[in-house]
Design a protein around this motif. Structure first.
Motif, PDB file in Angstrom:
ATOM      1  N   VAL A  45       0.850  -1.179   0.000  1.00 13.54           N
ATOM      2  CA  VAL A  45       0.000   0.000   0.000  1.00 13.54           C
ATOM      3  C   VAL A  45       0.891   1.236   0.000  1.00 13.54           C
ATOM      4  N   ASN A  46       0.676   2.129  -0.955  1.00 12.24           N
ATOM      5  CA  ASN A  46       1.459   3.360  -1.005  1.00 12.24           C
ATOM      6  C   ASN A  46       0.861   4.380  -0.050  1.00 12.24           C
ATOM      7  N   ILE A  47       1.669   4.789   0.930  1.00  7.30           N
ATOM      8  CA  ILE A  47       1.227   5.808   1.885  1.00  7.30           C
ATOM      9  C   ILE A  47       1.468   7.201   1.309  1.00  7.30           C
ATOM     10  N   ASN A  48       2.623   7.386   0.694  1.00 11.72           N
ATOM     11  CA  ASN A  48       2.918   8.620  -0.031  1.00 11.72           C
ATOM     12  C   ASN A  48       3.953   8.281  -1.108  1.00 11.72           C
ATOM     13  N   GLU A  49       4.541   9.280  -1.711  1.00 12.46           N
ATOM     14  CA  GLU A  49       5.448   9.053  -2.845  1.00 12.46           C
ATOM     15  C   GLU A  49       6.680   8.252  -2.462  1.00 12.46           C
ATOM     16  N   THR A  50       7.114   8.344  -1.216  1.00 13.97           N
ATOM     17  CA  THR A  50       8.356   7.672  -0.819  1.00 13.97           C
ATOM     18  C   THR A  50       8.150   6.518   0.155  1.00 13.97           C
ATOM     19  N   THR A  51       6.933   6.357   0.674  1.00 19.28           N
ATOM     20  CA  THR A  51       6.684   5.379   1.745  1.00 19.28           C
ATOM     21  C   THR A  51       5.606   4.389   1.326  1.00 19.28           C
ATOM     22  N   SER A  52       5.881   3.113   1.538  1.00 15.92           N
ATOM     23  CA  SER A  52       4.891   2.070   1.257  1.00 15.92           C
ATOM     24  C   SER A  52       4.792   1.134   2.449  1.00 15.92           C
ATOM     25  N   PHE A  53       3.656   0.479   2.544  1.00 15.78           N
ATOM     26  CA  PHE A  53       3.317  -0.376   3.686  1.00 15.78           C
ATOM     27  C   PHE A  53       3.046  -1.784   3.160  1.00 15.78           C
ATOM     28  N   LEU A  54       3.717  -2.774   3.765  1.00 19.19           N
ATOM     29  CA  LEU A  54       3.549  -4.174   3.379  1.00 19.19           C
ATOM     30  C   LEU A  54       2.908  -4.913   4.552  1.00 19.19           C
TER      31      LEU A  54
ATOM     32  N   THR B 163       3.811  -8.724   5.643  1.00 17.36           N
ATOM     33  CA  THR B 163       5.127  -8.974   6.241  1.00 17.36           C
ATOM     34  C   THR B 163       5.431  -8.033   7.403  1.00 17.36           C
ATOM     35  N   CYS B 164       4.440  -7.194   7.788  1.00 19.98           N
ATOM     36  CA  CYS B 164       4.615  -6.239   8.895  1.00 19.98           C
ATOM     37  C   CYS B 164       5.838  -5.353   8.662  1.00 19.98           C
ATOM     38  N   GLN B 165       5.858  -4.700   7.511  1.00 19.83           N
ATOM     39  CA  GLN B 165       6.996  -3.851   7.165  1.00 19.83           C
ATOM     40  C   GLN B 165       6.530  -2.522   6.571  1.00 19.83           C
ATOM     41  N   ILE B 166       7.359  -1.496   6.794  1.00 16.93           N
ATOM     42  CA  ILE B 166       7.186  -0.199   6.155  1.00 16.93           C
ATOM     43  C   ILE B 166       8.461   0.085   5.376  1.00 16.93           C
ATOM     44  N   ARG B 167       8.304   0.458   4.115  1.00 11.75           N
ATOM     45  CA  ARG B 167       9.466   0.748   3.269  1.00 11.75           C
ATOM     46  C   ARG B 167       9.508   2.232   2.971  1.00 11.75           C
ATOM     47  N   ILE B 168      10.626   2.860   3.328  1.00  6.92           N
ATOM     48  CA  ILE B 168      10.840   4.283   3.047  1.00  6.92           C
ATOM     49  C   ILE B 168      12.067   4.376   2.146  1.00  6.92           C
ATOM     50  N   GLY B 169      11.836   4.689   0.885  1.00  9.89           N
ATOM     51  CA  GLY B 169      12.937   4.663  -0.075  1.00  9.89           C
ATOM     52  C   GLY B 169      13.502   3.255  -0.179  1.00  9.89           C
ATOM     53  N   ASN B 170      14.786   3.134   0.110  1.00 10.09           N
ATOM     54  CA  ASN B 170      15.440   1.821   0.060  1.00 10.09           C
ATOM     55  C   ASN B 170      15.565   1.174   1.436  1.00 10.09           C
ATOM     56  N   ILE B 171      14.978   1.804   2.451  1.00 11.16           N
ATOM     57  CA  ILE B 171      15.092   1.294   3.820  1.00 11.16           C
ATOM     58  C   ILE B 171      13.789   0.616   4.225  1.00 11.16           C
ATOM     59  N   THR B 172      13.887  -0.579   4.767  1.00 12.49           N
ATOM     60  CA  THR B 172      12.712  -1.325   5.219  1.00 12.49           C
ATOM     61  C   THR B 172      12.732  -1.458   6.738  1.00 12.49           C
ATOM     62  N   LYS B 173      11.624  -1.084   7.374  1.00 10.09           N
ATOM     63  CA  LYS B 173      11.506  -1.164   8.825  1.00 10.09           C
ATOM     64  C   LYS B 173      10.472  -2.227   9.190  1.00 10.09           C
ATOM     65  N   ASN B 174      10.796  -3.071  10.160  1.00  8.91           N
ATOM     66  CA  ASN B 174       9.854  -4.063  10.657  1.00  8.91           C
ATOM     67  C   ASN B 174       9.010  -3.464  11.784  1.00  8.91           C
ATOM     68  N   ILE B 175       7.733  -3.821  11.824  1.00 10.36           N
ATOM     69  CA  ILE B 175       6.871  -3.351  12.895  1.00 10.36           C
ATOM     70  C   ILE B 175       6.149  -4.540  13.527  1.00 10.36           C
ATOM     71  N   ALA B 176       5.635  -4.342  14.740  1.00  5.01           N
ATOM     72  CA  ALA B 176       4.923  -5.410  15.442  1.00  5.01           C
ATOM     73  C   ALA B 176       3.574  -5.658  14.762  1.00  5.01           C
TER      74      ALA B 176
ATOM     75  N   ASN C 149       5.701   4.312  18.270  1.00  9.54           N
ATOM     76  CA  ASN C 149       6.617   3.566  17.406  1.00  9.54           C
ATOM     77  C   ASN C 149       6.327   3.844  15.930  1.00  9.54           C
ATOM     78  N   LEU C 150       5.048   3.926  15.576  1.00 13.79           N
ATOM     79  CA  LEU C 150       4.697   4.229  14.183  1.00 13.79           C
ATOM     80  C   LEU C 150       5.132   5.647  13.809  1.00 13.79           C
ATOM     81  N   ARG C 151       4.974   6.578  14.724  1.00  6.90           N
ATOM     82  CA  ARG C 151       5.390   7.955  14.444  1.00  6.90           C
ATOM     83  C   ARG C 151       6.899   8.042  14.207  1.00  6.90           C
ATOM     84  N   GLU C 152       7.654   7.259  14.951  1.00  6.53           N
ATOM     85  CA  GLU C 152       9.111   7.292  14.796  1.00  6.53           C
ATOM     86  C   GLU C 152       9.534   6.854  13.398  1.00  6.53           C
ATOM     87  N   ILE C 153       8.719   6.004  12.781  1.00  5.22           N
ATOM     88  CA  ILE C 153       9.033   5.533  11.433  1.00  5.22           C
ATOM     89  C   ILE C 153       8.428   6.449  10.373  1.00  5.22           C
TER      90      ILE C 153
END
Length: 219
Positions: A128-137, A140-153, A198-202
């Motif tokens: 799911v595209n949140i904005n131009e640079t951020t997507s939500f998977l 797999t409980c992940q947020i992708r910002i550019g080339n960086i992928t963050k895991n979330i609970a 935690n979500l805000r930090e990402i």
């Protein structure tokens, strides 16, 4: 996408179930309103299809109970053989999102589901595209910002899914509790605040606004 179907006609129940599963949806079948209400209270669904004239509880009674007593905002389409405007009016007064009169073509149902998916940001793919640079998977409980992928609970994933479906609407802690947790797992408000922190930090501190004394708004 998880869909709950309330329909007590066996032939139509089978037809709709087969069609929805062919579309790739995970379907829960119910033949009476009480069963449907319990599933919707205890589980998270992306969409519910409720026939009006069902045993134990009507689809309208399920809708009204969900909206009034549980603050449950699962997108709902009412299915009905009634041709009068009384049931149509009552459905929308109680918070239905769409309404289909029987008999209907499966293509019409598909189009109405697609409309709600766009309206409530329900993902039909794994990203799911949140904005131009951020997507939500979500799977797999992940947020992708550019080339960086963050895991979330997992619960952070569920909260973010709910925020995305109800973007720009103020959501109370009570509503999050009713729609994400089952009764036996109810957390404290402090736990919810930690998940949101935690979500805000990402996503950025301004992505989820705190509306003091009311709840949160995702932008």
């Amino acid at each position: 996408m998880k869909v709950l179907l309330l329909e007590d006609d066996p032939a139509l129940n089978d037809l709709l179930n087969e069609h929805l599963e062919d579309k790739g949806y995970e379907v829960t079948l119910c033949t009476n309103g009480q069963e449907a209400l319990e599933y919707l209270i205890d589980n998270i669904y992306d969409l519910a299809l409720l026939d009006i004239n069902t045993p134990l509880m009507t689809g309208l009674e399920v809708l009204k109970t969900l909206r009034d007593d549980y603050k449950n905002r699962t997108p709902i389409i009412i299915l009905t053989a009634y041709q009068d405007t009384k049931h149509l009016k009552e459905s929308f007064e109680n918070g239905v999102d769409d309404y289909i009169k029987k008999p209907f073509d499966l293509e019409e149902l598909d189009q109405r589901i697609m409309k709600l998916c766009k309206q409530f940001y329900i993902e039909q793919s794994n990203e799911v595209n949140i904005n131009e640079t951020t997507s939500f998977l979500p799977e797999t409980c992940q947020i992708r910002i550019g080339n960086i992928t963050k895991n979330i609970a997992q619960k952070e994933r569920d909260i973010l899914k709910y925020f995305i479906k109800h973007k720009s609407r103020v959501i109370s802690s009570e509503e999050l509790l009713q729609n994400i947790w089952v009764y036996e797992e109810m957390p404290t408000d402090a736990t919810i605040r930690v998940y949101i922190k935690n979500l805000r930090e990402i996503l950025g501190k301004d992505s989820i606004q705190t509306i003091r004394g009311i709840g949160y708004k995702f932008e």
